[in-house]
Design an enzyme around this catalytic site. Structure first.
Site, PDB file in Angstrom:
ATOM      1  N   SER A 143      45.164  65.580  46.110  1.00  0.00           N
ATOM      2  CA  SER A 143      45.660  64.193  46.071  1.00  0.00           C
ATOM      3  C   SER A 143      46.580  63.857  47.227  1.00  0.00           C
ATOM      4  CB  SER A 143      46.390  63.934  44.746  1.00  0.00           C
ATOM      5  OG  SER A 143      47.467  64.841  44.584  1.00  0.00           O
ATOM      6  N   ASN A 176      54.461  68.599  36.170  1.00  0.00           N
ATOM      7  CA  ASN A 176      54.167  67.540  35.198  1.00  0.00           C
ATOM      8  C   ASN A 176      55.322  66.546  35.077  1.00  0.00           C
ATOM      9  OD1 ASN A 176      51.851  68.985  34.845  1.00  0.00           O
ATOM     10  ND2 ASN A 176      52.219  69.541  32.701  1.00  0.00           N
ATOM     11  N   THR A 207      41.438  17.513  33.684  1.00  0.00           N
ATOM     12  CA  THR A 207      40.920  18.452  32.697  1.00  0.00           C
ATOM     13  C   THR A 207      39.415  18.513  32.917  1.00  0.00           C
ATOM     14  OG1 THR A 207      40.531  16.769  30.980  1.00  0.00           O
ATOM     15  CG2 THR A 207      42.704  17.842  31.011  1.00  0.00           C
ATOM     16  N   HIS A 208      38.848  19.697  32.732  1.00  0.00           N
ATOM     17  CA  HIS A 208      37.411  19.896  32.964  1.00  0.00           C
ATOM     18  C   HIS A 208      36.993  19.469  34.375  1.00  0.00           C
ATOM     19  CE1 HIS A 208      36.956  20.556  28.612  1.00  0.00           C
ATOM     20  NE2 HIS A 208      37.750  19.510  28.474  1.00  0.00           N
ATOM     21  N   SER A 222      35.174  28.875  62.167  1.00  0.00           N
ATOM     22  CA  SER A 222      33.815  29.363  61.945  1.00  0.00           C
ATOM     23  C   SER A 222      33.285  29.985  63.224  1.00  0.00           C
ATOM     24  CB  SER A 222      32.907  28.203  61.519  1.00  0.00           C
ATOM     25  OG  SER A 222      31.536  28.566  61.627  1.00  0.00           O
ATOM     26  N   LYS A 276      35.048  23.525  62.015  1.00  0.00           N
ATOM     27  CA  LYS A 276      35.515  24.027  60.730  1.00  0.00           C
ATOM     28  C   LYS A 276      36.961  24.500  60.785  1.00  0.00           C
ATOM     29  CE  LYS A 276      33.592  24.673  57.422  1.00  0.00           C
ATOM     30  NZ  LYS A 276      32.791  25.877  57.091  1.00  0.00           N
ATOM     31  N   ASN A 331      38.931  26.543  57.825  1.00  0.00           N
ATOM     32  CA  ASN A 331      38.738  27.106  56.495  1.00  0.00           C
ATOM     33  C   ASN A 331      40.048  27.621  55.908  1.00  0.00           C
ATOM     34  OD1 ASN A 331      35.922  26.740  56.830  1.00  0.00           O
ATOM     35  ND2 ASN A 331      35.771  28.711  57.886  1.00  0.00           N
ATOM     36  N   GLU A 390      41.527  31.181  49.772  1.00  0.00           N
ATOM     37  CA  GLU A 390      40.326  31.778  49.196  1.00  0.00           C
ATOM     38  C   GLU A 390      40.567  33.251  48.851  1.00  0.00           C
ATOM     39  OE1 GLU A 390      37.119  31.092  51.914  1.00  0.00           O
ATOM     40  OE2 GLU A 390      37.155  28.921  51.627  1.00  0.00           O
ATOM     41  N   TYR A 413      49.761  66.496  29.390  1.00  0.00           N
ATOM     42  CA  TYR A 413      49.252  66.177  30.725  1.00  0.00           C
ATOM     43  C   TYR A 413      47.815  66.647  30.860  1.00  0.00           C
ATOM     44  CZ  TYR A 413      48.613  65.771  35.720  1.00  0.00           C
ATOM     45  OH  TYR A 413      48.119  65.429  36.944  1.00  0.00           O
ATOM     46  N   GLN A 472      45.954  62.025  37.278  1.00  0.00           N
ATOM     47  CA  GLN A 472      46.061  61.864  38.728  1.00  0.00           C
ATOM     48  C   GLN A 472      45.475  60.537  39.173  1.00  0.00           C
ATOM     49  OE1 GLN A 472      45.589  65.331  41.464  1.00  0.00           O
ATOM     50  NE2 GLN A 472      43.734  64.262  42.121  1.00  0.00           N
ATOM     51  N   LYS A 514      47.419  56.908  40.336  1.00  0.00           N
ATOM     52  CA  LYS A 514      48.120  56.575  41.582  1.00  0.00           C
ATOM     53  C   LYS A 514      47.369  55.603  42.464  1.00  0.00           C
ATOM     54  CE  LYS A 514      50.386  60.987  41.241  1.00  0.00           C
ATOM     55  NZ  LYS A 514      49.704  61.211  39.942  1.00  0.00           N
TER      56      LYS A 514
END
Length: 473
Positions: A37, A124, A169-170, A291, A297, A299, A304, A331, A336, A339
């Site tokens: 690790s 441990n 809404t919606h 772009s 463009k 963006n 995003e 343990y 492991q 992490k």
């Protein structure tokens, strides 16, 4: 500190501390690649050094090692810290993890006394303590970054206090609100996020160190002295629980997933609002890209990416739940796997919070487009229904009356204010000139007088509350 380079990464070969072993055969190279690790847990090194210094001091104070040995261990550990900080630490082929790498290097520096450091300690409880310290540090960092972002959003709300816009809404225009009111919704989301990370800090308060492998240790240690030195307020009460507990990691991942989801919603709205179809805002050039083929463009890529990062953090939470959900005590090597999801979530969330703060600090809102969308008179439908209610009409009947008005206006190609008194009377005899007054100049925005509503008086109250919560008052 930077991670070990490719040339220094551990590969197949003899363990640095092989000596006399219970095993008659060397480890397979494939197992080494699976098991080692060091390629990611090197990030625990600052906490491991701090922990080791505190542990050595306690061993000396308890008479378990001599003061001279403790002084040598401290000298060696400070040299290890310096090497880790400046990048000169010599990672070796046989370093399985950062803990063994530090102990190996310490022994190279101070000789046989380096072998005394692991007295009354197991990997441990050592690993669990390092991870708890890492989580605590990054939870505190999240608290700070969330506070900065919430303060930036609050400043934008104050700057755009009385800018009308449609609420949705919606994804359909619903009722008009002020832009300040809409932005403040994110302040309250972020404040909840901050509370969650403060709870994560509290969840790391109990130090695992001193639990040994699982049953405690055979020495009269002073766990509370080590805890105080390392910033823990308590020690774990049960040694079995101490080494098997990763709740605080799950708590961090859960808080990060929720916070990232909030940032995703913010990003999604900025993406929509930046389009020509909406035209409500424009992201600054510093937080946008172009772009490769279309020169015109611009963006909103930062927004995003805020939208896209959330599922990644959610998946990290799900991954660790998958590791832990059926794991017997205490343990297991499975742990492991706590992490990499943790490190990735910390890095991703901190970067997203930084990006969101920068983007929101420099964004430009377009009052004309917001106001034009908010001027849609159909957004006043609920206010007209409430006008009928105040005149004695039950709300459900009023709802039907206004639905009829809207349908008639759409069929006739008219705004609501263009309907004649006769047309109003055909829907309800109680509608009169107050109907037209309600629609004049967007007056219905100021009718939302309930606590937490969008009238300016209530928004000003909310701004004060938010400043107080952010300790800006």
């Amino acid at each position: 500190m930077s991670p070990p380079g490719a040339a220094a990464r551990p590969s197949a070969g003899p363990l640095h501390n092989a000596g006399i072993s219970r095993f008659a055969e060397p480890q397979d190279t494939g197992f080494r690649r699976l098991n080692d690790s060091i390629g990611f847990d090197w990030r625990l090194s600052p906490y491991d050094v701090d922990q080791s210094i505190a542990h050595a001091a306690m061993l000396a104070a308890q008479g378990i090692i001599s003061p001279a040995d403790e002084a040598e261990l401290r000298r060696g550990l400070e040299q290890v810290r310096a090497e880790l900080t400046d990048g000169s630490f010599p990672f070796a082929d046989g370093d399985e993890d950062i803990h063994m790498a530090i102990e190996r290097r310490l022994t190279e520096i101070v000789g046989r006394v380096g072998g005394r450091l692991h007295t009354a300690r197991s990997r441990n409880d050592q690993v669990a303590t390092d991870v708890a310290m890492f989580v605590r540090a990054h939870a505190r960092e999240a608290v700070e970054r969330i506070g900065r972002l919430a303060g930036t959003v609050l400043e934008q709300a104050e700057r755009h206090l009385d800018w009308p816009m449609p609420g949705y809404t919606h994804m359909q225009r619903a009722q008009p609100i002020y832009l300040s009111h809409h932005l403040l919704a994110y302040v309250w989301m972020l404040l909840r996020d901050r509370e969650r990370f403060e709870a994560v800090v509290a969840a790391t308060a109990r130090m695992p160190l001193g639990a040994g492998a699982l049953a405690g240790v055979n020495f009269d240690t002073d766990r509370r002295a080590v805890a105080a030195a390392l910033g823990f307020s308590e020690v774990a009460a049960n040694s079995v629980d101490a080494v098997s507990n990763r709740d605080f990691v799950l708590d961090y991942l859960g808080a990060a997933a929720t916070c990232a989801t909030h940032l995703s919603r913010l990003g999604a709205e900025i993406v929509l609002w930046s389009t020509e179809e909406y035209g409500f805002c424009e992201v600054s050039d510093a937080w946008a890209s172009g772009s490769s083929i279309m020169p015109q463009k611009k963006n909103p890529d930062a927004a995003e990416l805020l939208r896209a990062k959330a599922p990644r953090l959610v998946s990290n939470l799900v991954a660790l739940h998958g590791v832990m959900h059926g794991l017997p005590l205490t343990y297991n090597k499975d742990m492991q796997e706590d992490k990499e999801p943790l490190f990735d979530s910390c890095d991703t969330l901190e970067l997203c919070l930084e990006a969101a703060t920068g983007m929101l600090d420099t964004i430009t809102f377009r009052r004309d487009r917001l106001a034009a969308a908010a001027a849609d008179q159909f957004l006043a439908a609920t206010d007209i229904a409430d006008l009928l209610v105040r005149r004695g009409v039950p709300f459900r009947e009023a709802h039907g009356v206004v639905a009829g008005l809207v349908r008639h206006a759409i069929d006739e190609g008219k705004q609501l204010s263009e309907l004649t008194p006769d047309e109003l009377a055909r829907q309800s005899p109680v509608l009169d000139d107050e109907f037209y007054a309600l629609l004049r100049d967007g007056a219905w925005l100021e009718t939302k007088v309930s606590e937490g509503g969008t009238s300016l008086a209530r928004v000003r109250e909310q701004l004060q509350q938010a400043r107080a919560a952010l300790r800006l008052a």
